[in-house]
Scaffold this motif. Structure first.
Motif, PDB file in Angstrom:
ATOM      1  N   MET A 197       2.394   1.700  -3.392  1.00  0.00           N
ATOM      2  CA  MET A 197       1.390   2.181  -4.354  1.00  0.00           C
ATOM      3  C   MET A 197       1.275   3.709  -4.305  1.00  0.00           C
ATOM      4  O   MET A 197       1.046   4.352  -5.331  1.00  0.00           O
ATOM      5  N   MET A 204      -3.611   5.289 -12.318  1.00  0.00           N
ATOM      6  CA  MET A 204      -3.590   4.126 -11.427  1.00  0.00           C
ATOM      7  C   MET A 204      -5.022   3.824 -11.027  1.00  0.00           C
ATOM      8  O   MET A 204      -5.815   4.733 -10.806  1.00  0.00           O
ATOM      9  N   THR A 205      -5.350   2.545 -10.971  1.00  0.00           N
ATOM     10  CA  THR A 205      -6.718   2.205 -10.562  1.00  0.00           C
ATOM     11  C   THR A 205      -6.743   0.963  -9.673  1.00  0.00           C
ATOM     12  O   THR A 205      -5.872   0.087  -9.801  1.00  0.00           O
ATOM     13  N   VAL A 206      -7.745   0.936  -8.775  1.00  0.00           N
ATOM     14  CA  VAL A 206      -7.993  -0.271  -7.978  1.00  0.00           C
ATOM     15  C   VAL A 206      -9.444  -0.711  -8.192  1.00  0.00           C
ATOM     16  O   VAL A 206      -9.976  -1.513  -7.415  1.00  0.00           O
ATOM     17  N   SER A 207     -10.050  -0.200  -9.252  1.00  0.00           N
ATOM     18  CA  SER A 207     -11.444  -0.563  -9.543  1.00  0.00           C
ATOM     19  C   SER A 207     -11.570  -2.075  -9.730  1.00  0.00           C
ATOM     20  O   SER A 207     -10.771  -2.697 -10.455  1.00  0.00           O
ATOM     21  N   HIS A 221      -2.951  -5.863  -6.921  1.00  0.00           N
ATOM     22  CA  HIS A 221      -3.346  -4.825  -5.964  1.00  0.00           C
ATOM     23  C   HIS A 221      -3.822  -3.579  -6.685  1.00  0.00           C
ATOM     24  O   HIS A 221      -4.725  -2.889  -6.216  1.00  0.00           O
ATOM     25  N   CYS A 222      -3.205  -3.294  -7.801  1.00  0.00           N
ATOM     26  CA  CYS A 222      -3.626  -2.131  -8.585  1.00  0.00           C
ATOM     27  C   CYS A 222      -3.106  -2.275  -9.996  1.00  0.00           C
ATOM     28  O   CYS A 222      -2.260  -3.142 -10.274  1.00  0.00           O
ATOM     29  N   SER A 271       1.912   5.993  -7.467  1.00  0.00           N
ATOM     30  CA  SER A 271       0.879   6.940  -7.895  1.00  0.00           C
ATOM     31  C   SER A 271       1.491   8.311  -8.199  1.00  0.00           C
ATOM     32  O   SER A 271       1.068   9.011  -9.121  1.00  0.00           O
ATOM     33  N   GLN A 316       0.837  -1.208   0.000  1.00  0.00           N
ATOM     34  CA  GLN A 316       0.000   0.000   0.000  1.00  0.00           C
ATOM     35  C   GLN A 316       0.872   1.258   0.000  1.00  0.00           C
ATOM     36  O   GLN A 316       0.577   2.231  -0.697  1.00  0.00           O
ATOM     37  N   LEU A 326      -9.466  -4.642 -12.126  1.00  0.00           N
ATOM     38  CA  LEU A 326      -8.629  -5.717 -11.568  1.00  0.00           C
ATOM     39  C   LEU A 326      -9.062  -7.061 -12.139  1.00  0.00           C
ATOM     40  O   LEU A 326      -8.228  -7.908 -12.463  1.00  0.00           O
ATOM     41  N   ILE A 362       1.681  -5.622  -8.597  1.00  0.00           N
ATOM     42  CA  ILE A 362       1.328  -4.479  -9.435  1.00  0.00           C
ATOM     43  C   ILE A 362       1.218  -4.924 -10.888  1.00  0.00           C
ATOM     44  O   ILE A 362       2.139  -5.551 -11.411  1.00  0.00           O
TER      45      ILE A 362
END
Lengths: 496, 496
Positions: free
Chosen positions: A25, A37-40, A64-65, A29, A22, A44, A109
């Motif tokens: 990340m 960057m996305t974690v949608s 994770h992203c 970012s 985290q 994913l 990643i």
């Protein structure tokens, strides 16, 4: 001091904790900007699962992203952070691979290079072009059209240069232009520790040290991430026609392939479709206006700079076909007819599936990708189709006959999944016995082929690949577990 | 945990003592039998010095002995002993390399594979052949003649498959068939610790893990010793002719090369000889009965499966030549004329030297081997020839124009040696600036190109090669010091 690395001598892979990731990340970012960057969840998901879903990810196998760098320097900075912090990195471009190539088995990643999609420089007189990895091969060909040039490989629609190089992809043009490895002069690559190297300059030929270009081609993102490539180009064939020849016997079709090679003519494509495939087309009515013969078919793309010579080439093809008991010989010359014919070739996967669903409504399909010396094709096809038939499994066969690369499409209902997989693996073993390979163009990924590859090449050859892997990527962060195992504690079976 | 290996981080190489080596030689003698090992001074000399002597060995650079194994297993056993005892191993086959490829910089054991000279199996229908490394490419072609097949690369006479693969050799056919790397399907290799691996089976195409085949090709014996190879074959061209076109300008000749590519026709060879080369031929009277024009010349080998098409091809070539101000266009069709013409191309090194000796009796000659994108050839040739002229150095230029691979033959008397080497290195640097390479086909060996290669590819790319070297050969026993430095204490300059 051994030259090879045994799996059982290694320790289990250890990657970063959730907290470390985290925190990394946040730093990443800042490199790419928050918009890149996305974690949608949906992103994913679709960066772990290809649309075919032949080799599905496990539930927890999501990155994770996803980051979308826009330059080689950004890729280098991201990878450097991941290297320092021990975080897995999975590269992604067009997402058309079907062997689980971008399944993040240890999360980490996902680096999606699709925003690095510039055509950097065309060298028209030298027949080469410098591109970023997010350029699609179809877009590249559109760009090259006014110059009368083309890129050789023609894998699935949507494939991008990064992935094409990573899997040594090819397609129907390979019999003339070779696979990805034969169509790249040089690459710029980000290594596991973030170092950026360029493998070569632009000469067509060189004897200048280790062939790093071809080491990275086909390495499926396990040795480095391609951030730029200089690709060879070809002049588009002139006066192209498609010859169609039917055969009652697969051996005759194969002998025709060898006969064409020996005649010295050049084929731009040399494709095979078996009688069941042809039956599926007839029964589905997907072949347009044309009446398709239900026999095995060779589709042969031919061209020649001059019309005189084209007629000579066509005559040779007819002679060789007839000599080997071919019939219904037809030469398609106008664009409309050629497109109609080629569409049938290009849609055969979809067509086979729809056909199967008429009798087996819940059917799914698995394509295979073995490749054998051309002379071994009849034995491979005949034995495999007989075995599938005996097991009450529907299947059609098609492939790049000129390369000996066969796609048997195995169709099955959910309760037949186990036997389907077993028979497919049997087919791969047969291909190995016939001096062939488990993969002609799709690659290994984390599919069952990973284990079969040990049988094909021998444990020591895989051990040597593992030596190279850990020499370049000592922490094992780059697309871990792909092609071969690097973690003795891992026991991932794709279909269990 | 870096992906690359810096020279200055390494320790000097430490090899076995004289006693250890003598004792190992006794064991090795038992493996191959006393008749297959020699310490004869003349043999040691000619296994360290190639006949050109362009890159001469130092006085002490002789192997302790030469062994002639007769099987892969024997090679493996010998290498295992050397690995256990820390003894350098230098592989040797035809001995035609000219960059000091088999100079034993740390002495050790020379493994001469010339007795492993069997053609193991021809697969006529698959267009491939399995051979041992001591098979000569000319002998292979003789064997293939009745089958109407041929091996692609045509390097110097006497070259054997082992060395051809080790240097990624090529020749005049490369414009059509590519270099060695494009003509090999699979290799069996003995690694530094004696492990025997096979890189692949025989399929024409594969996406089955790292491309180990092409990693070993061009590695100059520093990663492993080839003990068997499966080679691609080609059907011999039919109806071959040689087109000759003169040009007043090098740019026009080069534009013709690009124009021929863009026309879509296939050339079997596309060779260039400059006006000084042509002058040398005229003045020496070595060109047979024919009167040779003193202008730049393109020699173009053309063929076609049918005579109609051949005429079309010839017409295209003439059109492209005329468009680019070519003149004296002649098409040689009968065997005698073709042989006469090709002999001039093949003897140009000898011819240039004899020519030079008329005015400079003590002259020697140095060939160069840079390769640039075709569009850069005019700048490369013009600038280089001007510089050589200014320095009062005789030179002729010739090369594989279709590949951008140029051989400038620099002729000099002993007192000009220093300036000759300086100017040759300048030429290499110019080739690098022009996006090319210091070696198109000869390789690096322990020549000056070793240092130039760092400029060409960048230190980090060389550092990556060094990583691979030590991953596969942790003791550095295999042909040490070749291609790039692996010993920080080493300061070998070939000409000082």
């Amino acid at each position: 001091m051994s030259s090879t690395t045994k799996l059982h001598d290694l320790k289990p892979l250890q990657f970063a904790s959730e907290d470390t990731i985290q925190s990394a990340m946040k730093n990443i970012s800042q490199i790419v900007g928050p918009d890149n960057m996305t974690v949608s969840k949906s992103e994913l998901d679709n960066h772990s699962t290809d649309s075919s879903n032949f080799v599905p990810p496990k539930d927890h196998e999501r990155p994770h992203c996803i980051v979308y760098p826009t330059s080689a320097e950004q890729v280098s900075q991201i990878v450097k952070i991941c290297h320092d912090e021990n975080i897995p990195v999975v590269p992604y471009s067009g997402g058309t691979a079907i062997e689980g190539h971008f399944i993040p088995t240890h999360r980490g990643i996902c680096i999606d290079v699709s925003k690095m999609n510039k055509i950097v420089q065309l060298h028209e007189d030298d027949l080469d072009v410098v591109v970023q990895p997010g350029v699609g091969w179809m877009e590249l060909n559109e760009y090259l059209e006014p110059y009368n040039l083309m890129f050789g490989p023609d894998p699935g629609p949507g494939a991008m240069i990064g992935g094409i190089l990573a899997t040594n992809a090819s397609g129907t043009n390979a019999v003339r232009y070779g696979a990805a490895k034969d169509n790249v002069l040089s690459m710029t690559v980000v290594l596991a520790d973030g170092t950026i190297i360029k493998t070569k300059n632009r000469p067509r030929k060189s004897s200048n040290g280790y062939n790093l270009t071809n080491l990275f081609v086909g390495s499926e993102g396990t040795l480095g991430i391609v951030v730029e490539a200089t690709l060879k180009l070809h002049v588009k064939p002139k006066n192209e026609v498609i010859a169609m020849i039917n055969f009652k016997s697969i051996t005759d079709a194969t002998k025709t392939v060898s006969g064409l090679f020996k005649s010295g003519i050049t084929c731009n494509a040399l494709e095979f479709m078996d009688d069941r495939q042809m039956l599926a087309i007839s029964e589905m009515g997907t072949g347009g206006e044309r009446t398709w013969s239900p026999h095995h078919l060779l589709l042969i793309k031919l061209s020649s700079p001059n019309l005189n010579s084209l007629n000579d080439v066509i005559k040779t093809v007819k002679d060789v076909g007839i000599e080997n008991n071919g019939f219904n010989i037809e030469i398609a010359k106008d664009d409309e007819t050629k497109e109609e014919i080629w569409r049938v070739r290009k849609t055969l996967l979809w067509n086979s599936l729809q056909w199967a669903k008429k009798v087996k409504p819940n059917a799914t399909i698995l394509p295979t990708d073995v490749c054998v010396p051309v002379s071994k094709l009849p034995e491979l096809i005949t034995k495999t189709m007989d075995r599938l038939n005996d097991a009450d499994l529907l299947a059609t066969a098609a492939g790049h006959a000129g390369d000996g690369n066969l796609h048997v499409l195995v169709i099955f209902e959910p309760d037949q999944a186990k036997v389907a997989h077993e028979l497919i693996n049997e087919m791969s073993k047969l291909a190995i016995e016939l001096d062939g390979t488990v993969s002609g163009e799709h690659g290994i990924g984390v599919s069952d082929k990973r284990e079969l590859l040990e049988q094909e090449l021998g444990i020591e050859t895989i051990d040597l690949m593992r030596t190279i892997k850990f020499a370049l990527d000592k922490k094992g962060i780059l697309n871990p577990d792909h092609i071969f195992k690097i973690d003795p504690s891992e026991d991932r079976h794709p279909f269990s």
